[in-house]
Motif scaffolding. Structure first.
Motif, PDB file in Angstrom:
ATOM      1  N   UNK A   1      -8.720  38.208  56.677  1.00 50.89           N
ATOM      2  CA  UNK A   1      -7.896  37.472  55.839  1.00 50.89           C
ATOM      3  C   UNK A   1      -7.201  35.210  56.314  1.00 50.89           C
ATOM      4  N   UNK A   2      -6.998  36.072  57.658  1.00 51.77           N
ATOM      5  CA  UNK A   2      -6.287  34.847  58.174  1.00 51.77           C
ATOM      6  C   UNK A   2      -5.669  34.741  58.150  1.00 51.77           C
ATOM      7  N   UNK A   3      -4.416  35.854  57.957  1.00 53.38           N
ATOM      8  CA  UNK A   3      -2.852  36.176  57.871  1.00 53.38           C
ATOM      9  C   UNK A   3      -2.146  35.201  59.414  1.00 53.38           C
ATOM     10  N   UNK A   4      -2.734  35.805  60.537  1.00 54.17           N
ATOM     11  CA  UNK A   4      -2.079  35.669  61.746  1.00 54.17           C
ATOM     12  C   UNK A   4      -3.221  35.129  63.094  1.00 54.17           C
ATOM     13  N   UNK A   5      -3.028  35.686  63.807  1.00 48.61           N
ATOM     14  CA  UNK A   5      -4.022  36.285  65.333  1.00 48.61           C
ATOM     15  C   UNK A   5      -2.984  37.037  66.164  1.00 48.61           C
ATOM     16  N   UNK A   6      -3.285  38.001  67.059  1.00 47.82           N
ATOM     17  CA  UNK A   6      -2.384  39.209  67.160  1.00 47.82           C
ATOM     18  C   UNK A   6      -2.557  39.727  68.827  1.00 47.82           C
ATOM     19  N   UNK A   7      -2.034  39.470  69.225  1.00 44.77           N
ATOM     20  CA  UNK A   7      -2.452  39.999  70.859  1.00 44.77           C
ATOM     21  C   UNK A   7      -2.571  41.601  71.146  1.00 44.77           C
ATOM     22  N   UNK A   8      -3.990  41.685  72.260  1.00 43.62           N
ATOM     23  CA  UNK A   8      -4.580  42.906  71.593  1.00 43.62           C
ATOM     24  C   UNK A   8      -4.500  44.106  72.062  1.00 43.62           C
ATOM     25  N   UNK A   9      -3.429  44.159  72.473  1.00 41.16           N
ATOM     26  CA  UNK A   9      -2.373  45.513  72.876  1.00 41.16           C
ATOM     27  C   UNK A   9      -1.850  46.313  71.170  1.00 41.16           C
ATOM     28  N   UNK A  10      -2.113  45.691  70.564  1.00 36.86           N
ATOM     29  CA  UNK A  10      -1.553  45.787  68.754  1.00 36.86           C
ATOM     30  C   UNK A  10      -2.881  45.891  67.656  1.00 36.86           C
ATOM     31  N   UNK A  11      -3.836  45.673  68.329  1.00 35.97           N
ATOM     32  CA  UNK A  11      -5.002  45.922  67.473  1.00 35.97           C
ATOM     33  C   UNK A  11      -5.658  47.314  67.388  1.00 35.97           C
ATOM     34  N   UNK A  12      -6.047  48.024  66.758  1.00 32.88           N
ATOM     35  CA  UNK A  12      -6.545  49.167  66.853  1.00 32.88           C
ATOM     36  C   UNK A  12      -5.158  50.217  67.351  1.00 32.88           C
ATOM     37  N   UNK A  13      -3.845  50.247  67.146  1.00 33.20           N
ATOM     38  CA  UNK A  13      -2.703  50.757  67.393  1.00 33.20           C
ATOM     39  C   UNK A  13      -2.310  51.388  66.489  1.00 33.20           C
ATOM     40  N   UNK A  14      -2.396  51.667  65.591  1.00 36.86           N
ATOM     41  CA  UNK A  14      -2.351  52.899  64.620  1.00 36.86           C
ATOM     42  C   UNK A  14      -0.962  51.776  63.189  1.00 36.86           C
ATOM     43  N   UNK A  15      -0.951  50.941  63.341  1.00 36.08           N
ATOM     44  CA  UNK A  15      -0.042  49.853  62.804  1.00 36.08           C
ATOM     45  C   UNK A  15      -0.847  48.818  62.156  1.00 36.08           C
ATOM     46  N   UNK A  16      -0.587  48.609  60.838  1.00 36.20           N
ATOM     47  CA  UNK A  16      -0.904  47.204  60.025  1.00 36.20           C
ATOM     48  C   UNK A  16      -0.134  46.153  60.636  1.00 36.20           C
ATOM     49  N   UNK A  17      -0.324  45.309  61.932  1.00 39.75           N
ATOM     50  CA  UNK A  17      -0.438  44.137  61.623  1.00 39.75           C
ATOM     51  C   UNK A  17      -0.757  43.156  60.475  1.00 39.75           C
ATOM     52  N   UNK A  18      -2.057  42.665  60.379  1.00 36.58           N
ATOM     53  CA  UNK A  18      -2.366  41.930  59.947  1.00 36.58           C
ATOM     54  C   UNK A  18      -2.008  42.638  57.958  1.00 36.58           C
ATOM     55  N   UNK A  19      -2.180  41.989  57.973  1.00 36.89           N
ATOM     56  CA  UNK A  19      -1.675  41.248  55.832  1.00 36.89           C
ATOM     57  C   UNK A  19      -2.833  42.214  55.264  1.00 36.89           C
ATOM     58  N   UNK A  20      -4.282  42.333  55.878  1.00 41.72           N
ATOM     59  CA  UNK A  20      -5.047  43.178  54.976  1.00 41.72           C
ATOM     60  C   UNK A  20      -5.380  44.463  56.002  1.00 41.72           C
TER      61      UNK A  20
END
Length: 256
Positions: free
Chosen positions: A107-126
């Protein structure tokens, strides 16, 4: 009325003579001003107006909006307020603004570090960082008794709430040599949450040779007999990549 007067006086009180007062009234030691680290909530202790001789940021650095602090470009849009005034985290929701080494929320709500992706925590708003083809299916581990002279233990893209044990037994008179090739476990100073433990014997009651977490691959480990036990434990929260290790029977104990 007296308590209202005291409240007003307290809110407008000045900082001490050896302190710097932020716009929101917070007080810091005067030495914190112009030290290239934003301490006030909006970074005014590092503002160009207060620090006219501030540093000129070099190539590869980002100049914070208040003008006196430089942060590495890699810190831009990483979810942390490194500048103090959040200028390094602004305009991060525009399509195409994420760097090549970052993940862009759907949804364009942010840019994340790769380590934050698929870590079982919703860091994107969507929640898009935890959904889709970029997140491999999570797997459960399974305890096993391994009785070959060589083999592998693979627990990649692991799930929460796991507790598995592998007991490796090789030919009598030989030793078990364990080599980790992938290691990425939730980091904690004491490895209290997710961890891999290695024991010098046929059970977790044997002497412990390793308790590891984080992403630093442990050194190879050799048992003092023909058996070794590996235990993997995870909690109910963050997950990472996991680990992969190979084992083999060797004739001698390797030097530690």
């Amino acid at each position: 009325m007296l308590w209202m007067l005291l409240l007003f006086v307290g809110a407008s009180a000045q900082c001490g003579p050896q302190q710097f007062q932020c716009d929101d009234g917070a007080c810091f030691p005067a030495s914190y001003e112009c030290d290239d680290e934003a301490d006030c909530s909006q970074g005014e202790d590092e503002a160009t107006a207060n620090c006219p001789d501030g540093p000129i940021c070099s190539a590869g650095d980002f100049t914070c909006a208040h003008g006196n602090t430089c942060v590495p470009d890699s810190w831009i849009c990483d979810g942390d307020n490194d500048c103090g005034d959040s200028s390094d985290e602004q305009n991060c929701n525009a399509i195409g603004v994420c760097r090549d080494d970052q993940f862009m929320c759907a949804d364009g709500s942010g840019c994340l570090r790769p380590s934050w992706v698929c870590d079982a925590e919703d860091d994107c708003a969507d929640g898009s960082d935890e959904q889709g083809a970029h997140c491999p299916p999570k797997v459960d581990c399974a305890s096993e008794n391994l009785q070959q002279d060589s083999g592998r233990i693979d627990v990649l893209h692991y799930t929460n709430d796991q507790d598995c044990t592998w007991t490796v037994t090789v030919t009598a008179g030989k030793f078990v040599h364990l080599v980790f090739t992938v290691f990425d476990i939730e980091l904690d100073d004491a490895c209290r949450f997710d961890s891999v433990s290695v024991y010098d014997g046929p059970s977790t009651s044997a002497p412990q040779l390793l308790k590891g977490c984080g992403d630093r691959i442990p050194a190879p480990i050799t048992s003092s007999s023909n058996t070794m036990t590996i235990r993997f434990v995870t909690d109910e929260d963050v997950v990472r990549m996991g680990f992969s290790a190979s084992y083999s029977a060797v004739d001698h104990q390797h030097s530690k």
